[in-house]
Design an enzyme around this catalytic site. Structure first.
Site, PDB file in Angstrom:
ATOM      1  N   ALA A  63       0.858  -1.182   0.000  1.00 46.12           N
ATOM      2  CA  ALA A  63       0.000   0.000   0.000  1.00 46.12           C
ATOM      3  C   ALA A  63       0.895   1.233   0.000  1.00 46.12           C
ATOM      4  O   ALA A  63       2.065   1.151   0.386  1.00 46.12           O
ATOM      5  CB  ALA A  63      -0.881  -0.016   1.244  1.00 46.12           C
ATOM      6  N   GLY A 102       0.476  -5.145   0.813  1.00 49.55           N
ATOM      7  CA  GLY A 102      -0.664  -5.101  -0.101  1.00 49.55           C
ATOM      8  C   GLY A 102      -0.313  -5.642  -1.482  1.00 49.55           C
ATOM      9  O   GLY A 102      -1.201  -6.111  -2.202  1.00 49.55           O
ATOM     10  N   GLU A 105      -0.673  -9.273  -1.140  1.00 54.09           N
ATOM     11  CA  GLU A 105      -2.110  -9.542  -0.965  1.00 54.09           C
ATOM     12  C   GLU A 105      -2.839  -9.461  -2.311  1.00 54.09           C
ATOM     13  O   GLU A 105      -3.758 -10.225  -2.584  1.00 54.09           O
ATOM     14  CB  GLU A 105      -2.708  -8.545   0.037  1.00 54.09           C
ATOM     15  CG  GLU A 105      -2.222  -8.791   1.461  1.00 54.09           C
ATOM     16  CD  GLU A 105      -2.674  -7.709   2.426  1.00 54.09           C
ATOM     17  OE1 GLU A 105      -2.315  -6.532   2.204  1.00 54.09           O
ATOM     18  OE2 GLU A 105      -3.384  -8.035   3.390  1.00 54.09           O
ATOM     19  N   GLU A 125       3.989  -5.684   7.192  1.00 52.52           N
ATOM     20  CA  GLU A 125       3.213  -4.631   7.864  1.00 52.52           C
ATOM     21  C   GLU A 125       3.575  -4.474   9.332  1.00 52.52           C
ATOM     22  O   GLU A 125       3.509  -3.380   9.886  1.00 52.52           O
ATOM     23  CB  GLU A 125       1.712  -4.915   7.721  1.00 52.52           C
ATOM     24  CG  GLU A 125       1.150  -4.650   6.341  1.00 52.52           C
ATOM     25  CD  GLU A 125       1.289  -5.807   5.358  1.00 52.52           C
ATOM     26  OE1 GLU A 125       2.080  -6.741   5.658  1.00 52.52           O
ATOM     27  OE2 GLU A 125       0.627  -5.792   4.316  1.00 52.52           O
TER      28      GLU A 125
HETATM   29  N1  3HC Z   1       4.605   3.484   0.114  1.00 54.09           N
HETATM   30  C1  3HC Z   1       5.103   4.699  -0.213  1.00 54.09           C
HETATM   31  N2  3HC Z   1       6.389   4.906  -0.531  1.00 54.09           N
HETATM   32  C2  3HC Z   1       7.200   3.837  -0.520  1.00 54.09           C
HETATM   33  C3  3HC Z   1       6.745   2.545  -0.201  1.00 54.09           C
HETATM   34  C4  3HC Z   1       5.373   2.384   0.130  1.00 54.09           C
HETATM   35  N3  3HC Z   1       4.851   1.187   0.426  1.00 54.09           N
HETATM   36  N4  3HC Z   1       7.785   1.690  -0.276  1.00 54.09           N
HETATM   37  C5  3HC Z   1       8.863   2.419  -0.639  1.00 54.09           C
HETATM   38  N5  3HC Z   1       8.498   3.711  -0.787  1.00 54.09           N
HETATM   39  C6  3HC Z   1       9.374   4.827  -1.221  1.00 54.09           C
HETATM   40  C7  3HC Z   1      10.462   5.117  -0.217  1.00 54.09           C
HETATM   41  O1  3HC Z   1      10.011   6.005   0.787  1.00 54.09           O
HETATM   42  C8  3HC Z   1      11.536   5.722  -1.085  1.00 54.09           C
HETATM   43  O2  3HC Z   1      11.160   7.054  -1.328  1.00 54.09           O
HETATM   44  P1  3HC Z   1      12.289   8.186  -1.498  1.00 54.09           P
HETATM   45  O3  3HC Z   1      13.092   7.777  -2.699  1.00 54.09           O
HETATM   46  O4  3HC Z   1      11.493   9.434  -1.662  1.00 54.09           O
HETATM   47  O5  3HC Z   1      13.090   8.160  -0.227  1.00 54.09           O
HETATM   48  C9  3HC Z   1      11.385   4.957  -2.396  1.00 54.09           C
HETATM   49  O6  3HC Z   1      10.062   4.389  -2.373  1.00 54.09           O
HETATM   50  C10 3HC Z   1      12.381   3.834  -2.577  1.00 54.09           C
HETATM   51  O7  3HC Z   1      12.377   3.033  -1.411  1.00 54.09           O
HETATM   52  P2  3HC Z   1      13.728   2.506  -0.763  1.00 54.09           P
HETATM   53  O8  3HC Z   1      14.727   3.596  -0.679  1.00 54.09           O
HETATM   54  O9  3HC Z   1      13.342   1.816   0.499  1.00 54.09           O
HETATM   55  O10 3HC Z   1      14.203   1.461  -1.874  1.00 54.09           O
HETATM   56  P3  3HC Z   1      14.822   0.021  -1.695  1.00 54.09           P
HETATM   57  O11 3HC Z   1      15.045  -0.486  -3.053  1.00 54.09           O
HETATM   58  O12 3HC Z   1      15.939   0.060  -0.720  1.00 54.09           O
HETATM   59  O13 3HC Z   1      13.660  -0.868  -1.010  1.00 54.09           O
HETATM   60  C11 3HC Z   1      11.458  -1.758  -0.707  1.00 54.09           C
HETATM   61  C12 3HC Z   1      12.464  -1.111  -1.673  1.00 54.09           C
HETATM   62  C13 3HC Z   1      11.949  -3.161  -0.296  1.00 54.09           C
HETATM   63  C14 3HC Z   1      10.154  -1.881  -1.428  1.00 54.09           C
HETATM   64  C15 3HC Z   1      11.326  -0.882   0.555  1.00 54.09           C
HETATM   65  O14 3HC Z   1      11.085   0.443   0.171  1.00 54.09           O
HETATM   66  C16 3HC Z   1      10.236  -1.301   1.477  1.00 54.09           C
HETATM   67  O15 3HC Z   1      10.415  -2.180   2.294  1.00 54.09           O
HETATM   68  N6  3HC Z   1       9.065  -0.643   1.373  1.00 54.09           N
HETATM   69  C17 3HC Z   1       7.978  -0.848   2.272  1.00 54.09           C
HETATM   70  C18 3HC Z   1       7.235  -2.106   1.952  1.00 54.09           C
HETATM   71  C19 3HC Z   1       6.068  -2.265   2.876  1.00 54.09           C
HETATM   72  O16 3HC Z   1       6.173  -2.107   4.079  1.00 54.09           O
HETATM   73  N7  3HC Z   1       4.906  -2.620   2.337  1.00 54.09           N
HETATM   74  C20 3HC Z   1       3.729  -2.772   3.116  1.00 54.09           C
HETATM   75  C21 3HC Z   1       3.026  -1.469   3.186  1.00 54.09           C
HETATM   76  S1  3HC Z   1       1.634  -1.511   4.286  1.00 54.09           S
HETATM   77  C22 3HC Z   1       0.472  -2.354   3.438  1.00 54.09           C
HETATM   78  O17 3HC Z   1       0.704  -2.825   2.365  1.00 54.09           O
HETATM   79  C23 3HC Z   1      -0.851  -2.455   4.105  1.00 54.09           C
HETATM   80  C24 3HC Z   1      -1.738  -3.450   3.427  1.00 54.09           C
HETATM   81  O18 3HC Z   1      -1.663  -4.656   4.093  1.00 54.09           O
HETATM   82  C25 3HC Z   1      -3.166  -2.974   3.401  1.00 54.09           C
END
Ligand code: 3HC
Ligand code: NAI
Length: 684
Positions: A63, A102, A105, A125
């Site tokens: 998400a 997400g 999912e 998450e």
């Molecule tokens: N939402 C918004 N922005 C995100 C994002 C997300 N889910 N994931 C990454 N970004 C952004 C980062 O903030 C970063 O932005 P910036 O360049 O402005 O600083 C950019 O994308 C690149 O991210 P990274 O620097 O972290 O890049 P990496 O290649 O090192 O890592 C990644 C990529 C493994 C995807 C890592 O960013 C990550 O772990 N992201 C979060 C993943 C996550 O937690 N997903 C679950 C979200 S909650 C959810 O899905 C709820 C659902 O169940 C309803």
């Protein structure tokens, strides 16, 4: 058609492909584009199968975290997922990169999943103080069973494609590297075979065996109690997984949403989301663009094979980078290498490393007693005793042998880096690389910017942190840099509270209850009272305890006595020493409840943080949060001291500091910067 969507049909197979850099997070535009693609494909009679894919770095990485806390715009993710599940066509998710949260999912809404080798998927998450809120807690157990689902969702770990295949999360791993071509072939195969179109939500063969059980969850909680302490999201995850086994899918999904919403609105999740972005922000230096050159890093030299030098070396060995380890005497060198070997051996014993890997890592060490051996390395890190004269002599020796362009770094904790740099003819090549103990474990790396440090040297320092798996925080030169400086005030206040008659056990309890792994008094015993009081000439509780050979956990106990199992009880001897010293210093007892003890211990950290910002030592308040979280294990669900201060309200913090200043003196005098912020109604 929005510009995020590419829709193409290849002989009966529609490909719905989304491109939303950087990570295809499932924001509103992405969600709309998926809906658009599926509507087109589902209503096309010539289409028999739909492939959902992404271009760019990754399949949806989750998400869009930036949308959390803003009003949800339809279609929300569960609606998109329901739409995919209602498609009359055969559906396949084609995965690459990091399908997380997400994103995974969404993939689980399809009938089949194919992934390219190298894909790492998961439900992370929990790291944001959340649970998978779009069916993940209800679907994963249906695919992998309850025990594996509990482990995967509460850890949030990334799963490789090969393991995902074994577990049944995906159905095929690509043989080659053309994901789309293989996904299309796979789709045709499935259509030709008239393969079953069973949705994950319809399956319950894996959950049936745990239906109505409670013991499995209680055992899981008990086994992980230490790791889970303080994390509210974990409890909601366990509840949600239990519902997957006990309830029909639709009811479980409804409860999952409620449990998700509860977490999403919590302060803890807000804090963890702050930390997620703060961690990414900390590697950015406003006046040093990403395009700044980076110096090569093929080989490293480390001077001093003591506590820190050995740990620092392990980081590079783990990253496959050869290390020349230099000491003054053979004995110290052998001892340093033995410690490294023993550390690795512990990993081998625990099954986390093979013997071959251990030997390969040790094989990367080049032991040396001779500075000339450092003449070809790209980076030299000094980790010798914390004495200016010694450090300057070492830097002068380095200057004589290091090749041109070599980065010269000091791991000093408190000393003036500029003075150290002045011992060389090239202060532009000098930076601080300040690791935290144990250096092979703690994830913080303070990169210290000297007065003359070149931009490419700083940029290289920030980058190398990533190479060795650390989070960099940039600091200017100043006593204790960021983390040590702000945390030192807690130690100072701990001593004051103890002398004012506050029971050390209560002090430890207050800090433990806040979420730290250990209280400050127990921490002193662990580090060693002899180590702590080294520079002090004053007669203190600790100096007396050291005179009595009470050095802490390692010898005779310190503030506490320890039994064979390291169970501690407050020492009557230490209490007497405390009373005597308080009497000698004429300190009157003071009463304080737990709330006040907490404020007296932690508000000065916020205040010191404000000074660090005002002086320009730290770039931003979130860097101080990261420094404390990664360097001192500040509980991540509090967001670090500065975020925590914002959530308390700076006005309240300031009022308390003023009250304490009145009662206890200038250690609490508010930073003018904090005063200004409150006056202007601002936050950190
Ligand atoms: N939402 C918004 N922005 C995100 C994002 C997300 N889910 N994931 C990454 N970004 C952004 C980062 O903030 C970063 O932005 P910036 O360049 O402005 O600083 C950019 O994308 C690149 O991210 P990274 O620097 O972290 O890049 P990496 O290649 O090192 O890592 C990644 C990529 C493994 C995807 C890592 O960013 C990550 O772990 N992201 C979060 C993943 C996550 O937690 N997903 C679950 C979200 S909650 C959810 O899905 C709820 C659902 O169940 C309803
Ligand atoms: P230590 O005493 O364990 O190790 C220092 C090592 O340096 C010893 O093995 C010694 O033989 C060697 N040494 C001394 N002079 C030398 C020289 N001229 N040439 C080669 N080797 C020499 O000390 P520790 O704890 O590893 O600290 C080292 C540095 O790291 C200090 O600057 C300290 O402030 C800093 N530091 C320490 C942390 C800690 O928690 N111990 C945390 C972060 C930084």
């Amino acid at each position: 058609m929005t510009n995020l969507l590419t829709y193409q049909v290849y002989e009966g197979v529609a490909v719905v492909s989304i491109d939303s850099p950087p990570v295809n997070a499932l924001g509103i535009d992405v969600r709309q584009s998926i809906v658009e693609g599926f509507e087109q494909a589902s209503t096309n009679a010539d289409v028999h199968a739909i492939i959902l894919a992404c271009s760019g770095r990754t399949f949806f990485a989750g998400a869009d975290i930036r949308e959390f806390g803003t009003p949800a715009k339809p279609p929300i993710l569960p609606e998109v997922i329901a739409l995919i599940e209602s498609s009359p066509k055969l559906t396949i998710a084609a995965l690459h990169g990091t399908p997380l949260g997400g994103g995974l999912e969404t993939a689980l809404a399809c009938h089949y999943r194919i992934a390219i080798a190298g894909t790492r998927m998961g439900l992370p998450e929990v790291k944001l103080g959340l649970l998978p809120g779009a069916g993940g807690t209800q679907k994963l157990p249906r695919l992998v069973g309850v025990p594996a689902a509990l482990e995967i969702i509460t850890s949030g770990r990334q799963i490789k494609a090969s393991e995902a295949l074994e577990l049944g999360i995906i159905d095929r791993v690509c043989a080659g590297d053309d994901l789309l071509a293989e996904a299309i072939n796979y789709a045709r195969e499935l259509v030709d075979q008239n393969a079953p179109r069973t949705l994950v939500l319809e399956r319950n063969e894996k959950t049936a065996e745990h239906q109505g059980q409670t013991e499995i969850y209680d055992t899981f909680r008990a086994k992980n109690a230490r790791r889970f302490r303080g994390f509210k999201s974990v409890e909601n995850i366990i509840k949600a997984v239990q519902l997957a086994a006990d309830l029909p899918y639709v009811q479980g999904l409804k409860r999952e949403r409620e449990l998700f919403t509860e977490l999403q609105q919590s302060r803890d999740s807000l804090a963890q989301r702050h930390v997620f972005f703060a961690e990414r922000e900390s590697s950015k230096v406003p006046d040093i663009p990403k395009t700044t050159p980076v110096r090569p890093l093929q080989t490293v030299g480390i001077i001093g094979a003591g506590t820190m030098g050995g740990g620092i070396a392990m980081n590079f060995l783990n990253a496959g980078i050869p290390v020349t380890l230099l000491e003054q005497k053979q004995e110290a060198l052998d001892q340093g290498i033995d410690v490294i070997r023993n550390n690795y051996q512990r990993s081998v014993k625990a099954g986390r490393m093979t013997k071959e890997v251990l030997e390969a890592r040790l094989g990367l060490i080049n032991p040396s007693l001779n500075y000339a051996d450092l003449s070809s390395v790209d980076l030299i890190i000094e980790a010798v005793f914390e004495t200016m004269e010694i450090k300057k002599a070492v830097f002068s020796s380095i200057d004589a042998v290091a090749k041109q362009g070599c980065i010269l770094a000091s791991n000093t904790s408190y000393l003036d880096l500029n003075e150290i740099a002045s011992a060389t003819s090239r202060p532009q090549d000098v930076i601080g690389l300040h690791f935290f103990s144990p250096a092979n474990v703690m994830n913080l790396l303070e990169v210290v910017r000297g007065e003359h440090s070149d931009s490419d040297v700083i940029n290289s320092g920030m980058r190398l942190a990533k190479t060795i798996g650390k989070t960099p925080v940039l600091s200017r030169v100043g006593w204790g840099f960021i983390a040590n400086r702000v945390m030192k005030v807690r130690s100072f206040q701990t001593d004051n509270l103890i002398l004012q008659g506050i029971n050390p056990e209560i002090i430890d309890k207050v800090i433990y209850d806040y979420g730290f792994a250990m209280g400050p008094v127990a921490m002193k015993d662990l580090v060693g009272l002899d180590v702590l009081g080294r520079e002090s000439k004053e007669r203190t509780v600790e100096s007396v305890l050291v005179e009595m050979e009470r050095l802490g956990q390692k010898k005779n106990g310190g503030y506490y006595d320890y039994d064979q199992n390291r169970q501690k009880t407050l020492s009557a001897i230490a209490m007497e020493v405390i009373r005597n010293i308080a009497q000698e210093k004429g300190i009157e007892p003071v009463a304080a409840d737990e709330e006040e003890i907490l404020a007296r211990l932690l508000y000065p950290i916020i205040n010191e943080g404000a000074k660090v910002l005002d002086e320009g030592i730290a770039l931003r308040s979130s860097d101080i949060d990261i420094a404390c979280i990664k360097g001192y294990n500040w509980p991540v669900y509090k967001g670090g001291p500065m975020f925590w201060a914002n959530s308390i309200g700076l006005k309240k913090v300031l009022e308390k500091l003023r009250e304490f200043e009145q009662r206890f003196g200038s250690a609490f005098t508010p930073s003018p910067y904090l005063v200004r912020l409150v006056k202007d109604g601002k936050e950190f």
